[in-house]
Write a protein that holds these residues in place. Structure first.
Motif, PDB file in Angstrom:
ATOM      1  N   ALA A  18      64.094  78.117  -1.664  1.00  0.00           N
ATOM      2  CA  ALA A  18      64.041  76.974  -2.590  1.00  0.00           C
ATOM      3  C   ALA A  18      63.839  77.410  -4.040  1.00  0.00           C
ATOM      4  O   ALA A  18      64.175  76.670  -4.959  1.00  0.00           O
ATOM      5  CB  ALA A  18      62.938  76.009  -2.163  1.00  0.00           C
ATOM      6  N   GLY A  19      63.322  78.611  -4.274  1.00  0.00           N
ATOM      7  CA  GLY A  19      63.095  79.107  -5.626  1.00  0.00           C
ATOM      8  C   GLY A  19      64.358  79.507  -6.365  1.00  0.00           C
ATOM      9  O   GLY A  19      64.299  79.885  -7.527  1.00  0.00           O
ATOM     10  N   GLY A  20      65.514  79.452  -5.706  1.00  0.00           N
ATOM     11  CA  GLY A  20      66.775  79.758  -6.366  1.00  0.00           C
ATOM     12  C   GLY A  20      67.411  81.065  -5.944  1.00  0.00           C
ATOM     13  O   GLY A  20      68.290  81.564  -6.634  1.00  0.00           O
ATOM     14  N   PRO A  41      69.862  76.012  -8.338  1.00  0.00           N
ATOM     15  CA  PRO A  41      70.612  74.896  -7.746  1.00  0.00           C
ATOM     16  C   PRO A  41      69.957  74.350  -6.475  1.00  0.00           C
ATOM     17  O   PRO A  41      70.402  73.343  -5.938  1.00  0.00           O
ATOM     18  CB  PRO A  41      71.967  75.528  -7.420  1.00  0.00           C
ATOM     19  CG  PRO A  41      71.646  76.950  -7.142  1.00  0.00           C
ATOM     20  CD  PRO A  41      70.488  77.293  -8.063  1.00  0.00           C
ATOM     21  N   PHE A  42      68.911  75.015  -5.997  1.00  0.00           N
ATOM     22  CA  PHE A  42      68.278  74.638  -4.736  1.00  0.00           C
ATOM     23  C   PHE A  42      66.986  73.856  -4.932  1.00  0.00           C
ATOM     24  O   PHE A  42      66.143  73.808  -4.038  1.00  0.00           O
ATOM     25  CB  PHE A  42      68.003  75.880  -3.884  1.00  0.00           C
ATOM     26  CG  PHE A  42      69.186  76.792  -3.746  1.00  0.00           C
ATOM     27  CD1 PHE A  42      70.407  76.309  -3.317  1.00  0.00           C
ATOM     28  CD2 PHE A  42      69.094  78.129  -4.066  1.00  0.00           C
ATOM     29  CE1 PHE A  42      71.510  77.142  -3.201  1.00  0.00           C
ATOM     30  CE2 PHE A  42      70.170  78.979  -3.953  1.00  0.00           C
ATOM     31  CZ  PHE A  42      71.394  78.476  -3.522  1.00  0.00           C
ATOM     32  N   GLY A  81      73.382  70.885  -5.182  1.00  0.00           N
ATOM     33  CA  GLY A  81      73.551  70.161  -6.435  1.00  0.00           C
ATOM     34  C   GLY A  81      74.599  69.075  -6.320  1.00  0.00           C
ATOM     35  O   GLY A  81      75.193  68.865  -5.264  1.00  0.00           O
ATOM     36  N   VAL A  82      74.834  68.385  -7.437  1.00  0.00           N
ATOM     37  CA  VAL A  82      75.805  67.293  -7.471  1.00  0.00           C
ATOM     38  C   VAL A  82      76.666  67.384  -8.727  1.00  0.00           C
ATOM     39  O   VAL A  82      76.273  67.988  -9.727  1.00  0.00           O
ATOM     40  CB  VAL A  82      75.107  65.901  -7.450  1.00  0.00           C
ATOM     41  CG1 VAL A  82      74.432  65.643  -6.131  1.00  0.00           C
ATOM     42  CG2 VAL A  82      74.115  65.772  -8.585  1.00  0.00           C
ATOM     43  N   PRO A  88      70.801  67.832  -3.412  1.00  0.00           N
ATOM     44  CA  PRO A  88      71.406  67.928  -2.084  1.00  0.00           C
ATOM     45  C   PRO A  88      71.650  69.398  -1.718  1.00  0.00           C
ATOM     46  O   PRO A  88      71.950  70.215  -2.597  1.00  0.00           O
ATOM     47  CB  PRO A  88      72.728  67.184  -2.228  1.00  0.00           C
ATOM     48  CG  PRO A  88      72.587  66.341  -3.442  1.00  0.00           C
ATOM     49  CD  PRO A  88      71.619  67.047  -4.336  1.00  0.00           C
ATOM     50  N   PHE A  89      71.525  69.717  -0.443  1.00  0.00           N
ATOM     51  CA  PHE A  89      71.693  71.093   0.030  1.00  0.00           C
ATOM     52  C   PHE A  89      72.376  71.067   1.386  1.00  0.00           C
ATOM     53  O   PHE A  89      72.025  70.266   2.250  1.00  0.00           O
ATOM     54  CB  PHE A  89      70.326  71.785   0.158  1.00  0.00           C
ATOM     55  CG  PHE A  89      70.409  73.178   0.714  1.00  0.00           C
ATOM     56  CD1 PHE A  89      70.564  74.263  -0.130  1.00  0.00           C
ATOM     57  CD2 PHE A  89      70.340  73.409   2.080  1.00  0.00           C
ATOM     58  CE1 PHE A  89      70.647  75.553   0.377  1.00  0.00           C
ATOM     59  CE2 PHE A  89      70.411  74.696   2.596  1.00  0.00           C
ATOM     60  CZ  PHE A  89      70.572  75.770   1.743  1.00  0.00           C
ATOM     61  N   GLN A  90      73.358  71.960   1.569  1.00  0.00           N
ATOM     62  CA  GLN A  90      73.986  72.119   2.881  1.00  0.00           C
ATOM     63  C   GLN A  90      74.420  73.572   3.046  1.00  0.00           C
ATOM     64  O   GLN A  90      75.118  74.122   2.195  1.00  0.00           O
ATOM     65  CB  GLN A  90      75.191  71.194   3.029  1.00  0.00           C
ATOM     66  CG  GLN A  90      75.790  71.235   4.414  1.00  0.00           C
ATOM     67  CD  GLN A  90      76.903  70.220   4.571  1.00  0.00           C
ATOM     68  OE1 GLN A  90      77.797  70.119   3.737  1.00  0.00           O
ATOM     69  NE2 GLN A  90      76.842  69.452   5.641  1.00  0.00           N
TER      70      GLN A  90
END
Length: 118
Positions: free
Chosen positions: A38-40, A72-73, A95-96, A78-80
């Motif tokens: 999550a830190g990128g 971006p995380f 991201g979006v 959003p994340f996939q």
């Protein structure tokens, strides 16, 4: 016509905390255990099928950390992360709109090369 193998792709909707949440990918010779923090960071361990120790354990030969900035995380984005079986790759979308990031990671089937595309 849709590929029936796509029904079995593995999809994650959140980053992992550490290597215990890694996703495997490889070419039969080189293997990766890959996760997103999550830190990128995109992080992966590298292994080779012939790298065994005296106790019969498969060794990890290295760790790669790719730092993405801006992150971006972030928790609100959003994340996939998808293991695409037919393509033999991991695709990460975060991201979006104009700030969306798409990463593709795979191990070349012909050459001993790890590919990271952003």
């Amino acid at each position: 016509m849709s590929d029936p193998l796509n029904n079995y792709n593995v999809v994650w909707t959140s980053p992992s905390v550490n290597h215990l949440g890694s996703m495997p990918i490889g070419n039969g010779d080189i293997g990766l255990n890959l996760w997103v923090e999550a830190g990128g960071d995109l992080v992966f361990y590298i292994s080779k099928t012939d790298a065994w120790n005296e106790n019969g354990s498969l060794l990890k030969l290295g760790r790669v950390r790719v730092k993405l900035s801006p992150n971006p995380f972030a928790a609100s984005s959003p994340f996939q992360q998808t293991l695409k079986l037919r393509q033999g790759e991991i695709e990460i979308r975060a991201g979006v709109g104009d700030s969306q990031v798409i990463l593709r990671v795979w191990v070349d089937a012909v050459h001993p090369v790890i590919r990271v595309e952003a």
